[in-house]
Design a protein around this motif. Structure first.
Motif, mmCIF file in Angstrom:
data_model
loop_
_atom_site.group_PDB
_atom_site.id
_atom_site.type_symbol
_atom_site.label_atom_id
_atom_site.label_comp_id
_atom_site.label_asym_id
_atom_site.label_seq_id
_atom_site.Cartn_x
_atom_site.Cartn_y
_atom_site.Cartn_z
ATOM 1 N N SER A 30 0.830 -1.208 0.000
ATOM 2 C CA SER A 30 0.000 0.000 0.000
ATOM 3 C C SER A 30 0.866 1.260 0.000
ATOM 4 N N GLY A 31 2.195 1.065 -0.148
ATOM 5 C CA GLY A 31 3.101 2.203 -0.250
ATOM 6 C C GLY A 31 3.752 2.626 1.048
ATOM 7 N N LYS A 32 3.485 1.911 2.131
ATOM 8 C CA LYS A 32 4.076 2.240 3.431
ATOM 9 C C LYS A 32 5.441 1.564 3.554
ATOM 10 N N LYS A 33 6.467 2.333 3.848
ATOM 11 C CA LYS A 33 7.808 1.773 4.046
ATOM 12 C C LYS A 33 7.761 0.943 5.330
ATOM 13 N N THR A 34 8.021 -0.366 5.200
ATOM 14 C CA THR A 34 7.803 -1.313 6.294
ATOM 15 C C THR A 34 9.043 -2.179 6.505
ATOM 16 N N LEU A 35 9.307 -2.488 7.773
ATOM 17 C CA LEU A 35 10.392 -3.387 8.143
ATOM 18 C C LEU A 35 9.819 -4.532 8.961
ATOM 19 N N LEU A 36 10.135 -5.762 8.568
ATOM 20 C CA LEU A 36 9.747 -6.944 9.343
ATOM 21 C C LEU A 36 10.991 -7.456 10.059
ATOM 22 N N HIS A 57 22.295 -12.597 14.248
ATOM 23 C CA HIS A 57 21.145 -11.692 14.203
ATOM 24 C C HIS A 57 21.611 -10.245 14.261
ATOM 25 N N GLY A 58 20.997 -9.407 13.444
ATOM 26 C CA GLY A 58 21.357 -7.990 13.374
ATOM 27 C C GLY A 58 21.141 -7.224 14.661
ATOM 28 N N LEU A 59 20.341 -7.764 15.590
ATOM 29 C CA LEU A 59 20.092 -7.076 16.857
ATOM 30 C C LEU A 59 21.120 -7.431 17.929
ATOM 31 N N THR A 60 21.999 -8.376 17.642
ATOM 32 C CA THR A 60 22.952 -8.801 18.668
ATOM 33 C C THR A 60 24.351 -8.256 18.446
ATOM 34 N N ILE A 69 19.807 -5.246 7.315
ATOM 35 C CA ILE A 69 18.492 -5.310 6.676
ATOM 36 C C ILE A 69 18.646 -5.689 5.207
ATOM 37 N N VAL A 70 17.819 -6.630 4.763
ATOM 38 C CA VAL A 70 17.835 -7.045 3.360
ATOM 39 C C VAL A 70 16.534 -6.600 2.696
ATOM 40 N N GLU A 71 16.623 -6.278 1.429
ATOM 41 C CA GLU A 71 15.431 -5.940 0.665
ATOM 42 C C GLU A 71 14.746 -7.243 0.239
ATOM 43 N N THR A 72 13.445 -7.196 0.120
ATOM 44 C CA THR A 72 12.675 -8.363 -0.300
ATOM 45 C C THR A 72 12.140 -8.124 -1.711
ATOM 46 N N ASP A 73 11.440 -9.108 -2.239
ATOM 47 C CA ASP A 73 10.821 -8.962 -3.555
ATOM 48 C C ASP A 73 9.608 -8.041 -3.514
ATOM 49 N N VAL A 74 9.147 -7.699 -2.315
ATOM 50 C CA VAL A 74 8.001 -6.808 -2.159
ATOM 51 C C VAL A 74 8.522 -5.379 -2.044
ATOM 52 N N PRO A 75 8.151 -4.500 -2.987
ATOM 53 C CA PRO A 75 8.611 -3.110 -2.899
ATOM 54 C C PRO A 75 8.223 -2.483 -1.560
ATOM 55 N N HIS A 76 9.112 -1.704 -0.978
ATOM 56 C CA HIS A 76 8.922 -0.982 0.291
ATOM 57 C C HIS A 76 9.009 -1.883 1.513
ATOM 58 N N LEU A 77 9.372 -3.174 1.347
ATOM 59 C CA LEU A 77 9.445 -4.086 2.492
ATOM 60 C C LEU A 77 10.874 -4.543 2.720
ATOM 61 N N GLY A 78 11.416 -4.146 3.878
ATOM 62 C CA GLY A 78 12.731 -4.619 4.298
ATOM 63 C C GLY A 78 12.562 -5.721 5.325
ATOM 64 N N LEU A 107 16.488 -0.172 16.941
ATOM 65 C CA LEU A 107 15.275 0.264 16.243
ATOM 66 C C LEU A 107 15.258 1.775 16.047
ATOM 67 N N ASP A 108 15.749 2.511 17.039
ATOM 68 C CA ASP A 108 15.803 3.970 16.909
ATOM 69 C C ASP A 108 16.660 4.391 15.717
ATOM 70 N N SER A 109 17.652 3.573 15.372
ATOM 71 C CA SER A 109 18.545 3.931 14.269
ATOM 72 C C SER A 109 17.856 3.865 12.906
ATOM 73 N N VAL A 110 16.678 3.220 12.833
ATOM 74 C CA VAL A 110 15.957 3.129 11.555
ATOM 75 C C VAL A 110 14.531 3.690 11.639
ATOM 76 N N MET A 111 14.179 4.281 12.756
ATOM 77 C CA MET A 111 12.809 4.768 12.974
ATOM 78 C C MET A 111 12.357 5.782 11.920
ATOM 79 N N GLU A 112 13.263 6.619 11.462
ATOM 80 C CA GLU A 112 12.896 7.648 10.501
ATOM 81 C C GLU A 112 12.749 7.103 9.086
ATOM 82 N N GLU A 113 13.304 5.908 8.830
ATOM 83 C CA GLU A 113 13.253 5.326 7.491
ATOM 84 C C GLU A 113 11.981 4.529 7.220
ATOM 85 N N TYR A 114 11.277 4.129 8.279
ATOM 86 C CA TYR A 114 10.109 3.258 8.121
ATOM 87 C C TYR A 114 8.880 3.873 8.778
#
Length: 159
Positions: A30-36, A57-60, A69-78, A107-114
């Motif tokens: 729906s166009g929302k920049k999203t991170l899973l 894991h990227g959080l450790t 973070i990796v890009e997926t086949d779904v646009p706007h979904l990291g 998470l704060d380091s990417v809050m503005e991107e998503y």
């Protein structure tokens, strides 16, 4: 500022990962920049998006979260892939302020991107889930319409 939504339930098989993957894909489509963020050591959200689990894991780690973070086949979904490493699972399962502070810092380091950050949690009410809940602005609890699922939700609300 992103909304951080944890998808939790201490019971397994209720659709946490399916909900996490489909909701994050729908938001992205729906166009929302999203991170899973996959913190479940089973890494099913990671594989559902066609990715392999990460060695660590990227959080450790100490590296910046955007590098993991990796890009997926779904646009706007990291995707922040999960890891099957026992060491990483132990680090993510640490209790207390240190673990919560580490998650929030990352998470704060990417809050503005998503616009949305969804966290796919493991089937437990343990420390990993507690840390995710503490870092979240929203909580989604998928359940099955059965007695034991309702008992589990009652216990989770207490957490």
């Amino acid at each position: 500022m992103a909304k951080i939504l944890s998808v939790v339930n201490q019971k397994g098989g209720v659709g946490k990962t399916t909900t996490s993957v489909n909701l994050s894909a729908a938001l992205a489509m729906s166009g929302k920049k999203t991170l899973l963020v996959d913190i479940d050591p089973q890494c099913n959200a990671t594989s559902a998006l066609g990715q392999s689990p990460a060695a660590h894991h990227g959080l450790t780690g100490t590296e910046s979260l955007p590098d993991s973070i990796v890009e997926t086949d779904v646009p706007h979904l990291g995707l922040l892939p999960g890891s099957r490493s026992f060491h990483d699972a132990d680090m993510l399962a640490e209790t207390g302020d240190r673990s919560t502070a580490r998650l929030r810092k990352h998470l704060d380091s990417v809050m503005e991107e998503y616009e949305y950050i969804l966290i796919d949690c493991p089937p437990s009410a343990g420390a990993m889930t507690e840390t995710a809940l503490t870092a979240s602005t929203e909580v989604l609890i998928p359940i099955q319409c059965e007695y034991f699922a309702m008992v589990g939700v009652t216990q989770l609300i207490g957490t």
